[in-house]
Design an enzyme around this catalytic site. Sequence first.
Site, PDB file in Angstrom:
ATOM      1  N   ALA A 123       0.714  -1.267   0.151  1.00  0.00           N
ATOM      2  CA  ALA A 123       0.098  -0.132  -0.187  1.00  0.00           C
ATOM      3  C   ALA A 123       0.837   1.333  -0.025  1.00  0.00           C
ATOM      4  O   ALA A 123       0.451   2.405   0.255  1.00  0.00           O
ATOM      5  CB  ALA A 123      -0.966  -0.189   1.213  1.00  0.00           C
ATOM      6  N   SER A 124       2.181   1.199  -0.320  1.00  0.00           N
ATOM      7  CA  SER A 124       3.094   2.568  -0.253  1.00  0.00           C
ATOM      8  C   SER A 124       2.726   3.279  -1.625  1.00  0.00           C
ATOM      9  O   SER A 124       2.778   4.367  -1.247  1.00  0.00           O
ATOM     10  CB  SER A 124       4.373   1.767  -0.324  1.00  0.00           C
ATOM     11  OG  SER A 124       4.726   0.907  -1.246  1.00  0.00           O
ATOM     12  N   ARG A 125       1.952   2.579  -2.464  1.00  0.00           N
ATOM     13  CA  ARG A 125       1.855   3.519  -3.607  1.00  0.00           C
ATOM     14  C   ARG A 125       0.665   3.026  -4.320  1.00  0.00           C
ATOM     15  O   ARG A 125       0.021   1.769  -3.928  1.00  0.00           O
ATOM     16  CB  ARG A 125       3.006   3.685  -4.324  1.00  0.00           C
ATOM     17  CG  ARG A 125       3.854   2.403  -4.873  1.00  0.00           C
ATOM     18  CD  ARG A 125       5.221   2.620  -5.204  1.00  0.00           C
ATOM     19  NE  ARG A 125       6.074   1.725  -5.353  1.00  0.00           N
ATOM     20  CZ  ARG A 125       6.114   0.542  -6.315  1.00  0.00           C
ATOM     21  NH1 ARG A 125       5.336   0.920  -7.530  1.00  0.00           N
ATOM     22  NH2 ARG A 125       7.085  -0.339  -6.152  1.00  0.00           N
ATOM     23  N   ASP A 178       7.851  -8.763   3.394  1.00  0.00           N
ATOM     24  CA  ASP A 178       8.112  -9.188   1.988  1.00  0.00           C
ATOM     25  C   ASP A 178       6.712 -10.417   1.737  1.00  0.00           C
ATOM     26  O   ASP A 178       6.824 -11.353   2.591  1.00  0.00           O
ATOM     27  CB  ASP A 178       9.050  -9.855   1.760  1.00  0.00           C
ATOM     28  CG  ASP A 178       9.392 -10.522   0.429  1.00  0.00           C
ATOM     29  OD1 ASP A 178       8.296 -10.611  -0.397  1.00  0.00           O
ATOM     30  OD2 ASP A 178      10.408 -10.775  -0.111  1.00  0.00           O
ATOM     31  N   SER A 200      -6.253  -9.665 -11.924  1.00  0.00           N
ATOM     32  CA  SER A 200      -6.394  -8.664 -13.057  1.00  0.00           C
ATOM     33  C   SER A 200      -7.129  -9.203 -14.145  1.00  0.00           C
ATOM     34  O   SER A 200      -7.465 -10.357 -14.181  1.00  0.00           O
ATOM     35  CB  SER A 200      -5.236  -8.607 -13.549  1.00  0.00           C
ATOM     36  OG  SER A 200      -4.869  -7.977 -14.751  1.00  0.00           O
ATOM     37  N   TYR A 254       2.679 -13.301 -15.448  1.00  0.00           N
ATOM     38  CA  TYR A 254       1.791 -12.485 -14.712  1.00  0.00           C
ATOM     39  C   TYR A 254       0.235 -12.702 -14.886  1.00  0.00           C
ATOM     40  O   TYR A 254      -0.465 -12.987 -13.829  1.00  0.00           O
ATOM     41  CB  TYR A 254       1.823 -11.056 -15.320  1.00  0.00           C
ATOM     42  CG  TYR A 254       0.958  -9.895 -14.609  1.00  0.00           C
ATOM     43  CD1 TYR A 254       1.337  -9.341 -13.354  1.00  0.00           C
ATOM     44  CD2 TYR A 254      -0.274  -9.488 -15.266  1.00  0.00           C
ATOM     45  CE1 TYR A 254       0.678  -8.593 -12.811  1.00  0.00           C
ATOM     46  CE2 TYR A 254      -1.009  -8.499 -14.436  1.00  0.00           C
ATOM     47  CZ  TYR A 254      -0.571  -7.732 -13.282  1.00  0.00           C
ATOM     48  OH  TYR A 254      -1.383  -7.121 -12.871  1.00  0.00           O
ATOM     49  N   LYS A 272      -2.163 -14.301 -11.965  1.00  0.00           N
ATOM     50  CA  LYS A 272      -3.526 -13.631 -11.709  1.00  0.00           C
ATOM     51  C   LYS A 272      -4.775 -14.647 -11.815  1.00  0.00           C
ATOM     52  O   LYS A 272      -5.880 -14.390 -11.155  1.00  0.00           O
ATOM     53  CB  LYS A 272      -3.690 -12.386 -12.558  1.00  0.00           C
ATOM     54  CG  LYS A 272      -2.526 -11.470 -12.315  1.00  0.00           C
ATOM     55  CD  LYS A 272      -2.600 -10.933 -10.894  1.00  0.00           C
ATOM     56  CE  LYS A 272      -1.832  -9.791 -10.293  1.00  0.00           C
ATOM     57  NZ  LYS A 272      -1.874  -9.270  -9.061  1.00  0.00           N
ATOM     58  N   ILE A 288      -5.246   0.343 -14.941  1.00  0.00           N
ATOM     59  CA  ILE A 288      -5.516   1.332 -13.843  1.00  0.00           C
ATOM     60  C   ILE A 288      -4.195   2.224 -13.764  1.00  0.00           C
ATOM     61  O   ILE A 288      -3.166   1.525 -14.003  1.00  0.00           O
ATOM     62  CB  ILE A 288      -5.458   0.779 -12.418  1.00  0.00           C
ATOM     63  CG1 ILE A 288      -6.665  -0.342 -12.692  1.00  0.00           C
ATOM     64  CG2 ILE A 288      -5.923   1.726 -11.442  1.00  0.00           C
ATOM     65  CD1 ILE A 288      -8.160   0.268 -12.787  1.00  0.00           C
TER      66      ILE A 288
HETATM   67  P1  NAP Z   1       2.431  -0.700  -7.995  1.00  0.00           P
HETATM   68  O1  NAP Z   1       2.188   0.849  -8.342  1.00  0.00           O
HETATM   69  O2  NAP Z   1       3.674  -1.002  -8.778  1.00  0.00           O
HETATM   70  O3  NAP Z   1       2.636  -0.874  -6.296  1.00  0.00           O
HETATM   71  C1  NAP Z   1       2.900  -2.269  -5.937  1.00  0.00           C
HETATM   72  C2  NAP Z   1       2.936  -2.222  -4.539  1.00  0.00           C
HETATM   73  O4  NAP Z   1       3.251  -3.619  -4.094  1.00  0.00           O
HETATM   74  C3  NAP Z   1       3.752  -1.196  -3.841  1.00  0.00           C
HETATM   75  O5  NAP Z   1       3.418  -0.590  -2.466  1.00  0.00           O
HETATM   76  C4  NAP Z   1       5.219  -2.210  -3.385  1.00  0.00           C
HETATM   77  O6  NAP Z   1       5.849  -1.924  -2.297  1.00  0.00           O
HETATM   78  C5  NAP Z   1       4.245  -3.709  -3.208  1.00  0.00           C
HETATM   79  N1  NAP Z   1       5.279  -4.589  -3.358  1.00  0.00           N
HETATM   80  C6  NAP Z   1       5.745  -5.237  -4.525  1.00  0.00           C
HETATM   81  N2  NAP Z   1       6.225  -6.458  -4.041  1.00  0.00           N
HETATM   82  C7  NAP Z   1       6.056  -6.366  -2.836  1.00  0.00           C
HETATM   83  C8  NAP Z   1       6.399  -7.604  -1.751  1.00  0.00           C
HETATM   84  N3  NAP Z   1       7.158  -8.710  -2.293  1.00  0.00           N
HETATM   85  N4  NAP Z   1       5.931  -7.725  -0.758  1.00  0.00           N
HETATM   86  C9  NAP Z   1       5.363  -6.303  -0.210  1.00  0.00           C
HETATM   87  N5  NAP Z   1       4.929  -5.359  -0.971  1.00  0.00           N
HETATM   88  C10 NAP Z   1       5.381  -5.504  -2.175  1.00  0.00           C
HETATM   89  O7  NAP Z   1       1.038  -1.677  -8.411  1.00  0.00           O
HETATM   90  P2  NAP Z   1      -0.411  -1.234  -8.827  1.00  0.00           P
HETATM   91  O8  NAP Z   1      -0.516  -0.833 -10.067  1.00  0.00           O
HETATM   92  O9  NAP Z   1      -1.038  -0.447  -7.722  1.00  0.00           O
HETATM   93  O10 NAP Z   1      -0.864  -2.616  -8.562  1.00  0.00           O
HETATM   94  C11 NAP Z   1      -1.518  -3.132  -7.349  1.00  0.00           C
HETATM   95  C12 NAP Z   1      -2.143  -4.562  -7.530  1.00  0.00           C
HETATM   96  O11 NAP Z   1      -3.254  -4.388  -8.545  1.00  0.00           O
HETATM   97  C13 NAP Z   1      -1.097  -5.611  -8.131  1.00  0.00           C
HETATM   98  O12 NAP Z   1      -1.427  -7.022  -7.652  1.00  0.00           O
HETATM   99  C14 NAP Z   1      -1.448  -5.487  -9.643  1.00  0.00           C
HETATM  100  O13 NAP Z   1      -0.939  -6.694 -10.287  1.00  0.00           O
HETATM  101  C15 NAP Z   1      -2.977  -5.375  -9.717  1.00  0.00           C
HETATM  102  N6  NAP Z   1      -3.382  -4.760 -11.172  1.00  0.00           N
HETATM  103  C16 NAP Z   1      -2.905  -3.680 -11.471  1.00  0.00           C
HETATM  104  C17 NAP Z   1      -3.335  -3.204 -12.575  1.00  0.00           C
HETATM  105  C18 NAP Z   1      -2.816  -1.655 -13.134  1.00  0.00           C
HETATM  106  O14 NAP Z   1      -3.419  -1.361 -14.330  1.00  0.00           O
HETATM  107  N7  NAP Z   1      -2.151  -1.028 -12.402  1.00  0.00           N
HETATM  108  C19 NAP Z   1      -4.277  -3.804 -13.434  1.00  0.00           C
HETATM  109  C20 NAP Z   1      -4.601  -5.035 -12.904  1.00  0.00           C
HETATM  110  C21 NAP Z   1      -4.138  -5.632 -11.659  1.00  0.00           C
HETATM  111  P3  NAP Z   1       7.295  -0.801  -2.816  1.00  0.00           P
HETATM  112  O15 NAP Z   1       6.586   0.533  -2.929  1.00  0.00           O
HETATM  113  O16 NAP Z   1       7.923  -1.022  -1.140  1.00  0.00           O
HETATM  114  O17 NAP Z   1       7.821  -1.465  -3.599  1.00  0.00           O
END
Ligand code: NAP
Length: 255
Positions: free
Chosen positions: A21-23, A71, A150, A163, A167, A196
């Site tokens: 949830a950091s971003r 992690d 996803s 990926y 999913k 997204i």
């Molecule tokens: P993002 O902006 O890349 O953020 C990923 C988050 O996951 C960050 O807070 C990161 O922490 C954390 N993370 C990564 N590896 C980790 C680990 N091993 N342990 C704990 N935390 C970890 O991704 P997002 O776009 O928000 O996506 C969030 C979720 O939605 C993911 O599961 C992604 O597959 C899914 N999703 C996204 C989209 C899209 O279009 N964006 C579409 C479909 C599904 P750090 O900041 O510390 O690295």
Amino acid sequence: MGFTFLNMKLLDRKTAIITGASRGIGKGIALKFAEQGANIAFTYLSSEEKAKALESELSAFGVTAKGFKSDASDFDSAQQLAADVIEIFGSIDVVVNNAGITKDNLLMRMSEEDYDRVMQVNMKSIFNLTKAVIRPMLKQRSGSIINMSSVVGVKGNAGQANYSASKAAIIGFSKSTALELGSRNIRCNVIAPGFIETEMTAALDDSTVQAWRDSIPLKRGGSPEDIANATVFFASDMSAYVSGQVLNVCGGMLT
Ligand code: NAP
């Protein structure tokens, strides 16, 4: 202003764990949950400063909020996280397994290492934390687990075999969890976001992003808030009779 029902916030007095949830989407979910009265334990992997800033942002809603560097792909870390959250917050009512990564490549060029890491972070993480929270949820006889899949887990995508496999696996895992734990009032649902706009997608070039937007019936990329709103529904008692479902939040991409 937040959406309230008879002046009650939808997640009042619930404790939620949100991974990653950091971003991005996870941060959007944490903010929306706090607005709706939930106490928040969230995780991150490396974004220490962003996590600290989020803790303060969440606390401003008058809820308890704490970030944990944990992690998601590591089994023992998930056990420790659940134990820490129980000790600090007293219960775990909602889990949002959101942490995820991409390591895209055509299958011809995809390394075994990149395949394994994506499966570990995206899928094994959900096994890890679900195992860790089952006991407290069984004791409480309630719980809502929400897993982030996803649309590509539903329909596949060239260049994302690792990926989309991770999913798709999340969907099978979640449906099985819903069947196993339903008799104890523990629900498990899946959200399948479409495109997204977050840091994950900022890695794509502009023309690819525009092509995505043009191909979406609602003609825009989604926002973290769009996903957060659907997540609040699954976390709250508004979805008390909904379990084992996959909700595509994708601007109409999948019909
Ligand atoms: P993002 O902006 O890349 O953020 C990923 C988050 O996951 C960050 O807070 C990161 O922490 C954390 N993370 C990564 N590896 C980790 C680990 N091993 N342990 C704990 N935390 C970890 O991704 P997002 O776009 O928000 O996506 C969030 C979720 O939605 C993911 O599961 C992604 O597959 C899914 N999703 C996204 C989209 C899209 O279009 N964006 C579409 C479909 C599904 P750090 O900041 O510390 O690295």
